[in-house]
Scaffold this motif. Structure first.
Motif, short mmCIF file in Angstrom:
data_model
loop_
_atom_site.label_atom_id
_atom_site.label_comp_id
_atom_site.label_asym_id
_atom_site.label_seq_id
_atom_site.Cartn_x
_atom_site.Cartn_y
_atom_site.Cartn_z
N PRO A 38 0.82 -1.22 0.00
CA PRO A 38 0.00 0.00 0.00
C PRO A 38 0.86 1.26 0.00
CG PRO A 38 0.21 -0.83 2.23
CD PRO A 38 0.93 -1.81 1.33
N GLY A 39 0.26 2.36 -0.40
CA GLY A 39 0.89 3.66 -0.25
C GLY A 39 1.60 4.16 -1.48
N LYS A 40 2.26 5.30 -1.28
CA LYS A 40 3.03 5.93 -2.36
C LYS A 40 4.31 5.13 -2.59
CE LYS A 40 1.33 10.54 -1.71
NZ LYS A 40 1.49 11.69 -2.54
N GLU A 41 5.01 5.52 -3.67
CA GLU A 41 6.19 4.76 -4.07
C GLU A 41 7.25 4.67 -2.97
OE1 GLU A 41 6.62 9.00 -5.44
OE2 GLU A 41 5.07 7.52 -5.73
N TRP A 42 7.52 5.75 -2.26
CA TRP A 42 8.55 5.72 -1.24
C TRP A 42 8.12 4.88 -0.04
CZ3 TRP A 42 7.58 7.74 3.57
CH2 TRP A 42 6.48 8.59 3.69
N VAL A 43 6.80 4.83 0.23
CA VAL A 43 6.29 3.99 1.31
C VAL A 43 6.44 2.52 0.93
CG1 VAL A 43 4.23 3.36 2.64
CG2 VAL A 43 4.70 5.77 2.11
N LYS A 44 6.07 2.18 -0.31
CA LYS A 44 6.20 0.80 -0.78
C LYS A 44 7.65 0.33 -0.69
CE LYS A 44 2.36 0.78 -4.04
NZ LYS A 44 1.96 0.37 -5.38
N GLY A 45 8.56 1.15 -1.17
CA GLY A 45 9.98 0.79 -1.11
C GLY A 45 10.49 0.67 0.31
N SER A 46 10.03 1.57 1.18
CA SER A 46 10.45 1.51 2.58
C SER A 46 9.95 0.25 3.27
CB SER A 46 9.94 2.74 3.34
OG SER A 46 10.54 3.91 2.85
N LEU A 47 8.70 -0.10 3.02
CA LEU A 47 8.15 -1.32 3.60
C LEU A 47 8.87 -2.55 3.05
CD1 LEU A 47 4.31 -0.56 3.53
CD2 LEU A 47 5.79 -0.74 5.55
N PHE A 48 9.12 -2.56 1.75
CA PHE A 48 9.79 -3.70 1.15
C PHE A 48 11.21 -3.86 1.67
CE2 PHE A 48 12.57 -5.48 -2.13
CZ PHE A 48 12.00 -6.74 -2.24
N SER A 49 11.88 -2.76 2.02
CA SER A 49 13.27 -2.83 2.48
C SER A 49 13.42 -3.66 3.75
CB SER A 49 13.83 -1.43 2.70
OG SER A 49 13.28 -0.84 3.86
N LEU A 50 12.33 -3.84 4.48
CA LEU A 50 12.40 -4.66 5.69
C LEU A 50 12.60 -6.14 5.37
CD1 LEU A 50 9.49 -3.00 7.68
CD2 LEU A 50 11.95 -2.62 7.98
N LEU A 51 12.09 -6.61 4.23
CA LEU A 51 12.20 -8.02 3.88
C LEU A 51 13.65 -8.45 3.62
CD1 LEU A 51 10.84 -10.75 3.23
CD2 LEU A 51 10.68 -9.95 0.87
N PRO A 52 14.39 -7.79 2.73
CA PRO A 52 15.78 -8.22 2.52
C PRO A 52 16.63 -8.09 3.79
CG PRO A 52 15.11 -6.70 0.79
CD PRO A 52 14.02 -6.72 1.78
N ARG A 53 16.37 -7.06 4.58
CA ARG A 53 17.12 -6.89 5.83
C ARG A 53 16.82 -8.04 6.79
NH1 ARG A 53 21.47 -6.36 8.16
NH2 ARG A 53 21.44 -5.44 10.20
N ALA A 54 15.56 -8.44 6.88
CA ALA A 54 15.20 -9.56 7.76
C ALA A 54 15.82 -10.87 7.27
CB ALA A 54 13.68 -9.68 7.84
N VAL A 55 15.76 -11.13 5.97
CA VAL A 55 16.36 -12.35 5.43
C VAL A 55 17.86 -12.35 5.68
CG1 VAL A 55 16.87 -13.60 3.29
CG2 VAL A 55 14.57 -12.74 3.70
N ASN A 56 18.51 -11.23 5.43
CA ASN A 56 19.95 -11.13 5.65
C ASN A 56 20.29 -11.28 7.13
OD1 ASN A 56 22.64 -10.69 4.79
ND2 ASN A 56 22.49 -8.56 5.43
N GLY A 57 19.58 -10.57 7.97
CA GLY A 57 19.90 -10.55 9.39
C GLY A 57 19.55 -11.80 10.16
N PHE A 58 18.48 -12.48 9.76
CA PHE A 58 18.02 -13.64 10.52
C PHE A 58 18.32 -14.98 9.85
CE2 PHE A 58 15.20 -10.20 12.02
CZ PHE A 58 15.60 -10.21 13.35
N ILE A 59 18.76 -14.97 8.59
CA ILE A 59 19.08 -16.23 7.91
C ILE A 59 20.52 -16.22 7.40
CG2 ILE A 59 18.51 -17.75 5.97
CD1 ILE A 59 15.60 -16.73 6.23
#
Length: 129
Positions: free
Chosen positions: A47-68
């Motif tokens: 949801p949201g504007k482009e910068w919100v979408k990118g900001s929300l998505f940035s949590l996924l690669p960080r979580a995969v990197n940090g926890f796996i």
């Protein structure tokens, strides 16, 4: 202990993984994969504007990197064995900025071209370069 992890990769891979060429190649390939995953899967769903979408998505690669990934490399959760608190904050901010800019750039440049290529949008006619 909750943050204790075991190294998964054999030691003979370490000299290769420490070369600058390997680091650059793996970084570019990972980032290309992240952008592809964002464009093809997550951008239409978030949801949201482009910068919100990118900001929300940035949590996924960080979580995969940090926890796996980092625990499998023997660096602990979020890289806590090898990074200081400032390093942890730096990498969080760097990943967030990457996601924010990726969302913004995709919205401004790529989305119009992608939609037009598939015949779904005529916005490309309005763009003048």
């Amino acid at each position: 202990m909750l943050l204790h992890t075991q190294q998964f990769l054999p030691a003979e891979f370490l000299p290769t993984m420490k070369t600058m060429g390997f680091k650059l190649l793996s970084r570019y390939l990972m980032d290309l994969g992240i952008v592809g995953l964002y464009v093809l899967v997550f951008e239409p769903l978030l949801p949201g504007k482009e910068w919100v979408k990118g900001s929300l998505f940035s949590l996924l690669p960080r979580a995969v990197n940090g926890f796996i990934v980092l625990p499998l490399l023997g660096r602990g959760m979020l890289g806590a064995r090898t990074l200081t608190a400032a390093g942890l904050v730096y990498f969080f901010i760097a990943n967030w900025l990457f996601g924010l800019l990726m969302g913004w750039v995709y919205e401004r440049l790529g989305k119009h071209q992608y939609r037009s290529a598939w015949g779904k949008n005529e916005d490309l006619k309005r763009l003048s370069w």
